[in-house]
Design a protein around this motif. Structure first.
Motif, short mmCIF file in Angstrom:
data_model
loop_
_atom_site.label_atom_id
_atom_site.label_comp_id
_atom_site.label_asym_id
_atom_site.label_seq_id
_atom_site.Cartn_x
_atom_site.Cartn_y
_atom_site.Cartn_z
N SER A 19 0.15 17.30 -6.94
CA SER A 19 0.06 18.31 -5.90
C SER A 19 -0.52 17.73 -4.62
O SER A 19 -0.04 18.01 -3.51
N GLY A 20 -1.52 16.86 -4.75
CA GLY A 20 -2.12 16.23 -3.58
C GLY A 20 -1.14 15.34 -2.85
O GLY A 20 -1.09 15.33 -1.62
N GLU A 21 -0.33 14.62 -3.61
CA GLU A 21 0.69 13.78 -2.98
C GLU A 21 1.65 14.62 -2.14
O GLU A 21 2.02 14.26 -1.02
N GLY A 22 2.07 15.77 -2.70
CA GLY A 22 3.00 16.63 -1.99
C GLY A 22 2.40 17.21 -0.72
O GLY A 22 3.09 17.31 0.31
N ILE A 23 1.13 17.58 -0.78
CA ILE A 23 0.46 18.14 0.40
C ILE A 23 0.39 17.12 1.53
O ILE A 23 0.69 17.44 2.69
N LEU A 24 0.03 15.90 1.21
CA LEU A 24 -0.08 14.88 2.25
C LEU A 24 1.28 14.46 2.78
O LEU A 24 1.44 14.20 3.97
N GLU A 25 2.26 14.42 1.91
CA GLU A 25 3.61 14.09 2.36
C GLU A 25 4.13 15.15 3.33
O GLU A 25 4.71 14.84 4.37
N ALA A 27 2.40 17.00 5.22
CA ALA A 27 1.63 16.92 6.46
C ALA A 27 1.99 15.69 7.29
O ALA A 27 1.49 15.53 8.40
N GLY A 28 2.84 14.82 6.77
CA GLY A 28 3.25 13.63 7.52
C GLY A 28 2.26 12.50 7.51
O GLY A 28 2.31 11.61 8.37
N VAL A 29 1.36 12.51 6.53
CA VAL A 29 0.36 11.44 6.43
C VAL A 29 1.03 10.17 5.92
O VAL A 29 1.77 10.21 4.93
N PRO A 30 0.82 9.03 6.58
CA PRO A 30 1.41 7.78 6.09
C PRO A 30 0.91 7.45 4.68
O PRO A 30 -0.24 7.74 4.33
N GLU A 31 1.77 6.86 3.88
CA GLU A 31 1.44 6.46 2.51
C GLU A 31 0.75 7.59 1.75
O GLU A 31 -0.39 7.46 1.28
N PRO A 32 1.43 8.72 1.59
CA PRO A 32 0.80 9.89 0.96
C PRO A 32 0.36 9.65 -0.48
O PRO A 32 -0.69 10.17 -0.90
N ARG A 33 1.11 8.87 -1.24
CA ARG A 33 0.74 8.64 -2.63
C ARG A 33 -0.55 7.86 -2.74
O ARG A 33 -1.45 8.21 -3.52
N ALA A 34 -0.65 6.80 -1.94
CA ALA A 34 -1.87 5.99 -1.98
C ALA A 34 -3.08 6.79 -1.49
O ALA A 34 -4.16 6.74 -2.08
N TYR A 67 -11.61 18.15 -3.76
CA TYR A 67 -10.33 17.49 -3.52
C TYR A 67 -9.50 18.29 -2.52
O TYR A 67 -8.89 17.72 -1.61
N LYS A 68 -9.49 19.58 -2.68
CA LYS A 68 -8.76 20.45 -1.75
C LYS A 68 -9.28 20.25 -0.32
O LYS A 68 -8.49 20.11 0.63
N GLU A 69 -10.58 20.24 -0.15
CA GLU A 69 -11.16 20.07 1.18
C GLU A 69 -10.85 18.68 1.75
O GLU A 69 -10.57 18.54 2.95
N SER A 70 -10.85 17.67 0.90
CA SER A 70 -10.54 16.31 1.35
C SER A 70 -9.08 16.21 1.78
O SER A 70 -8.76 15.56 2.79
N LEU A 71 -8.19 16.85 1.04
CA LEU A 71 -6.77 16.85 1.39
C LEU A 71 -6.55 17.56 2.74
O LEU A 71 -5.73 17.11 3.55
N ALA A 72 -7.28 18.63 2.96
CA ALA A 72 -7.15 19.36 4.23
C ALA A 72 -7.58 18.48 5.40
O ALA A 72 -6.91 18.44 6.44
N ARG A 73 -8.66 17.76 5.24
CA ARG A 73 -9.14 16.88 6.31
C ARG A 73 -8.16 15.73 6.56
O ARG A 73 -7.86 15.39 7.69
N ARG A 74 -7.65 15.16 5.47
CA ARG A 74 -6.69 14.05 5.64
C ARG A 74 -5.40 14.54 6.27
O ARG A 74 -4.77 13.81 7.07
#
Length: 291
Positions: A19-25, A27-34, A67-74
Motif C-alpha cells: 500500500s505504501g508503494e502505491g501511495i508514493l507512486e 504522488a510521483g515520488v522517485p523510486e517509490p518502492r525503495a 507509517y501513514k504520517e511518514s508516507l504523507a510527508r514523503r
C-alpha cells in the motif's frame, strides 16, 4: 490516504508495504518502492530478513499510524532522510535536518580521493554542513587533526552531533570561509555551494524546498565560492598542500583553470561512478600566487 490506518488495521506487513508503494507512486515520488521500504523499515523497526519471516503477520496499529504520517510527508516531497532523521555515508551514520545538505553518494568520491593524502596530516573541511566529509576522514583516514568549518551555527550543531555519534575528536569553527581560520593545513577539502542561482528553481523539490539555500547558491555562474576559496587558500595551505573540491558536473574545466591560474600544479579532474566530473584537486606550489 486518510483511510489508510483503518483499512490496514488488520492487514499484514506485506499488504502495508504494498500500500505504501502505491501511495508514493501515485504522488510521483522517485523510486517509490525503495522509499516505501525505507520508511517501512524505520517505522516498524524491521530489516529485510525479519520482514520475510513475518510478512503475513498483523502489524501494530501505532506503527501503522507512524507509517501513514511518514508516507504523507514523503508524498509532499519532504526528503526521506529528514523523515527517518539520518542516512549512511561511507558506511557511517549521519543525522541530518533542514539546516544541512543531505549527504549524497556522489560526495563519497571526494572522500575517497582525500583519503589518499590525509594520513598523518592536518585537514580542514570547509563548508562542512553535516560534517560528512571531515568526519569520514577523521574515522577512516588516520589524520593528525581535522577541523570542520561552516558559516552556519545550526549546521555546526548537526556536525557536532555526528562527530559524537561517530566517536571522533575534531575541531569546529564558525567561519565565513576563511574569516576565522588560523594556521595552515596539509589538505583543504570542500563541497561549497555550486548551483548557479538561476538553476535553483528547476531543482527537484526535495532539494529546492528543503535543502538550505545557503548551501546551494553558488552565484550567477555557480563558481563564486570556488574563486574565493582558491584565491584565499594559499594563505592556509602548507607548502605542497592539497586542495580538493567537489564540483557540479560540467564545472571541471572551469575549476581546474581557476586553480591553475592561481598557481596550483598537478590539477586533476576525477569522475564519479556515473562517469561525470565530480572532483577537482591540485597541489599548492611554493610560489602559489597570493593577491
Amino acid at each position: 490516504m486518510s483511510d489508510m490506518q483503518g483499512e490496514l488495521a488488520h492487514a499484514s506487513y506485506a499488504d502495508i508495504l504494498k500500500s505504501g508503494e502505491g501511495i508514493l507512486e501515485e504522488a510521483g515520488v522517485p523510486e517509490p518502492r525503495a522509499n516505501a521500504w525505507y520508511l517501512f523499515s524505520h517505522c516498524f523497526h524491521m530489516d529485510r530478513s525479519r520482514f520475510f519471516l513475518h510478512r503475513d503477520e498483523y502489524a501494530d496499529v501505532h506503527c501503522i499510524k507512524e507509517y501513514k504520517e511518514s508516507l504523507a510527508r514523503r508524498s509532499e516531497r519532504v526528503p526521506l532522510e529528514h523523515i527517518i532523521q539520518g542516512t549512511e555515508f561511507m558506511g557511517l551514520p549521519f543525522y541530518v535536518n533542514r539546516h544541512v545538505l543531505v549527504p549524497r553518494q556522489d560526495t563519497e568520491c571526494v572522500v575517497e580521493e582525500a583519503l589518499k593524502y590525509c594520513a598523518g596530516k592536518s585537514v580542514l573541511d570547509l563548508c562542512t554542513g553535516s560534517g560528512c566529509i571531515g568526519i569520514s576522514l577523521a574515522v577512516l583516514g588516520n589524520c593528525r587533526e581535522v577541523t570542520l568549518a561552516d558559516i552556519s551555527s545550526e549546521a555546526l550543531e548537526v556536525a557536532k552531533r555526528n562527530a559524537k555519534e561517530n566517536d571522533v575528536d575534531v575541531t569546529f569553527v564558525e567561519s565565513d570561509l576563511f574569516s576565522r581560520i588560523t594556521g595552515r593545513y596539509d589538505l583543504i577539502v570542500s563541497n561549497p555551494p555550486y548551483i548557479a542561482s538561476g538553476e535553483i528553481p528547476g531543482l527537484m523539490p526535495e532539494v529546492r524546498d528543503y535543502d538550505p539555500l545557503l548551501a546551494l547558491d553558488g552565484g550567477e555562474d555557480g563558481l563564486l565560492f570556488y574563486r574565493k576559496i582558491i584565491q584565499e587558500s594559499c594563505y592556509y595551505l602548507t607548502e605542497e598542500g592539497q586542495l580538493c573540491f567537489e564540483i557540479g558536473c560540467g564545472q571541471g574545466n572551469s575549476v581546474r583553470e581557476l586553480m591553475e591560474q592561481q598557481g596550483f600544479v598537478q590539477v586533476e579532474i576525477r569522475q564519479d561512478l556515473a562517469g561525470l566530473d565530480r572532483v577537482v584537486l591540485g597541489r599548492r606550489r611554493q610560489t602559489c600566487l597570493i593577491n
